[in-house]
Design an enzyme around this catalytic site. Structure first.
Site, PDB file in Angstrom:
ATOM      1  N   ASN A 166       6.850   6.832 -15.199  1.00  0.00           N
ATOM      2  CA  ASN A 166       7.210   5.430 -14.967  1.00  0.00           C
ATOM      3  C   ASN A 166       6.017   4.665 -14.420  1.00  0.00           C
ATOM      4  O   ASN A 166       5.155   5.228 -13.741  1.00  0.00           O
ATOM      5  CB  ASN A 166       8.418   5.322 -14.016  1.00  0.00           C
TER       6      ASN A 166
ATOM      7  N   PHE B 280       7.388  -1.392  -8.326  1.00  0.00           N
ATOM      8  CA  PHE B 280       8.258  -1.985  -7.298  1.00  0.00           C
ATOM      9  C   PHE B 280       9.057  -3.177  -7.838  1.00  0.00           C
ATOM     10  O   PHE B 280       9.172  -4.216  -7.184  1.00  0.00           O
ATOM     11  CB  PHE B 280       7.455  -2.423  -6.073  1.00  0.00           C
TER      12      PHE B 280
ATOM     13  N   SER C 235       3.315   4.974  -4.114  1.00  0.00           N
ATOM     14  CA  SER C 235       3.456   4.639  -5.531  1.00  0.00           C
ATOM     15  C   SER C 235       2.084   4.447  -6.173  1.00  0.00           C
ATOM     16  O   SER C 235       1.230   3.750  -5.622  1.00  0.00           O
ATOM     17  CB  SER C 235       4.271   3.356  -5.697  1.00  0.00           C
TER      18      SER C 235
ATOM     19  N   ASN D  36       1.716   2.772  -8.884  1.00  0.00           N
ATOM     20  CA  ASN D  36       1.887   1.652  -9.814  1.00  0.00           C
ATOM     21  C   ASN D  36       1.660   0.278  -9.201  1.00  0.00           C
ATOM     22  O   ASN D  36       1.825  -0.735  -9.881  1.00  0.00           O
ATOM     23  CB  ASN D  36       3.287   1.724 -10.435  1.00  0.00           C
ATOM     24  N   THR D  37       1.308   0.225  -7.911  1.00  0.00           N
ATOM     25  CA  THR D  37       0.892  -1.015  -7.261  1.00  0.00           C
ATOM     26  C   THR D  37      -0.569  -0.847  -6.859  1.00  0.00           C
ATOM     27  O   THR D  37      -0.876  -0.007  -6.003  1.00  0.00           O
ATOM     28  CB  THR D  37       1.753  -1.318  -6.018  1.00  0.00           C
TER      29      THR D  37
ATOM     30  N   LYS E   3       6.753   8.215   3.154  1.00  0.00           N
ATOM     31  CA  LYS E   3       6.687   8.847   1.842  1.00  0.00           C
ATOM     32  C   LYS E   3       5.258   8.821   1.336  1.00  0.00           C
ATOM     33  O   LYS E   3       4.645   7.757   1.251  1.00  0.00           O
ATOM     34  CB  LYS E   3       7.609   8.145   0.848  1.00  0.00           C
TER      35      LYS E   3
ATOM     36  N   ASN F 186       5.886  11.560  -3.830  1.00  0.00           N
ATOM     37  CA  ASN F 186       6.194  10.653  -4.931  1.00  0.00           C
ATOM     38  C   ASN F 186       5.698  11.260  -6.255  1.00  0.00           C
ATOM     39  O   ASN F 186       5.459  12.452  -6.350  1.00  0.00           O
ATOM     40  CB  ASN F 186       5.550   9.287  -4.663  1.00  0.00           C
TER      41      ASN F 186
END
Length: 342
Positions: free
Chosen positions: A110, A114, A172, A174-175, A206, A235
């Site tokens: 993915n 967010f 994450s 993805n940011t 996390k 994660n």
């Protein structure tokens, strides 16, 4: 995430995920009976960070980002449900498509970024949800935030009165730049501000699985120094270990079965680095009672599921509870806590 293999696997992955959340939201709204009553397994009840969990099997953040199906997921037998990641302002996330099944590998990639409807909307749903599970609220920073630590502080302060525990998610991939908060002075500042904002509400951190030994040691020391209550490991990974699916080339974070070896390795590293001074929560590649039990024996007080639900379906939590109960009994443990790190 998608539960029903023939029907939902024919759809775009994100559309199937959305339909699954809508179904579970509706199930909870009409007051459907529990699919699995956690009271059937008293041996699995456990206490972590001063909180009572009906069992150690939790739903990871990222499944129900906006807290739309807390009641429904609770009814599947989960001992905890962690919603989010919620950011102060709503944001759409990254462009679609951004969710990909790796069927040949039982994995998922993915690059959501967010995407969520914002902190206020998520908290409003959490306040009214009926549940048997412990509730975690996972908070993050908006992509365009001028001061990301201020975003986290705001999120923790707002979520603390609603949640049983709050998780700050700095893991994450993805940011852009978010994982920079896992290191050095930025990490210390974030943890100090978040701990103050949480007050007496348990605060979890996390982290990513893509950390080296020195980084793990630094995070462990900082978490203990700032009196955090647990570390979630971890994660998704940006690595691509020996995958067969054509979707393996997609950018984003990899989760599911291929993540399991790395997640096990990093759990052991955090257990060593923390000296068992702080509770650890295992996530990544957990899809069976046997795997959950192995993580508990390796030092995890709780485990969390996400991608395994895509391939194993909504009965997975119940099967895991039955299996864990049997494994504890087989090895002579009267409780989950006795097995942690044993």
């Amino acid at each position: 995430m998608a539960f029903y293999h023939p029907l939902l696997f024919a759809m775009d992955a994100e559309r199937a995920h959305g339909l699954t959340i809508a179904m579970l939201s509706r199930w909870g709204a009409v007051g459907a009976p529990l699919a699995v009553d956690p009271r059937r397994f008293p041996r699995l009840a456990t206490r972590v960070a001063g909180l009572d969990f009906p069992n150690p099997v939790g739903l990871a953040a990222g499944v129900d980002k906006d807290g739309q199906a807390i009641t429904g997921f609770s009814g599947l037998g989960f001992g905890s449900v962690e919603i989010g990641t919620l950011t102060p302002k709503p944001q759409p996330g990254n462009p679609r498509p951004r969710l990909f099944r790796l069927v040949e590998d039982k994995g998922v990639v993915n690059r959501y970024g967010f995407n969520n409807g914002g902190l206020d909307a998520g908290l409003a749903r959490a306040r009214t949800a009926k549940r048997t599970a412990t509730l975690g609220i996972n908070v993050g920073a908006n992509k365009d935030a001028a001061d990301r630590i201020a975003d986290y502080t705001h999120g923790v302060r707002a979520a603390a009165p609603v949640a049983d525990y709050v998780t700050i998610n700095i893991s994450s991939p993805n940011t852009p730049g978010l994982r920079d908060l896992q290191h050095g002075a930025a990490l210390a500042e974030l943890l100090a501000a978040s701990r103050a904002a949480a007050g007496t509400t348990p605060l979890f951190l996390k982290v990513a699985p893509d950390l080296d030994t020195a980084q793990i040691d630094d995070i462990a020391r900082a978490a203990i120094d700032h009196r955090l209550d647990a570390i979630i490991i971890g994660n998704t990974t940006i690595t691509r270990p020996g995958l067969a699916s054509p979707n393996a080339t997609e950018t984003g974070g990899l989760s599911g079965a291929p993540l399991a070896p790395l997640a096990r390795e990093k759990l052991a590293a955090f257990r060593s680095a923390t000296g068992a001074q702080i509770a650890l929560i295992a996530a990544g590649g957990i899809g069976s009672a046997e795997e959950a039990y192995a993580r508990i024996r390796a030092g995890a007080s709780l485990v969390q599921l996400y991608s395994a639900l895509v391939y194993e379906g909504p009965g997975l939590p119940g099967r895991m509870l039955e299996g864990l109960d049997a494994l504890l009994a087989r090895d002579g443990f009267a409780s989950v806590a006795e097995a942690v790190g044993a």
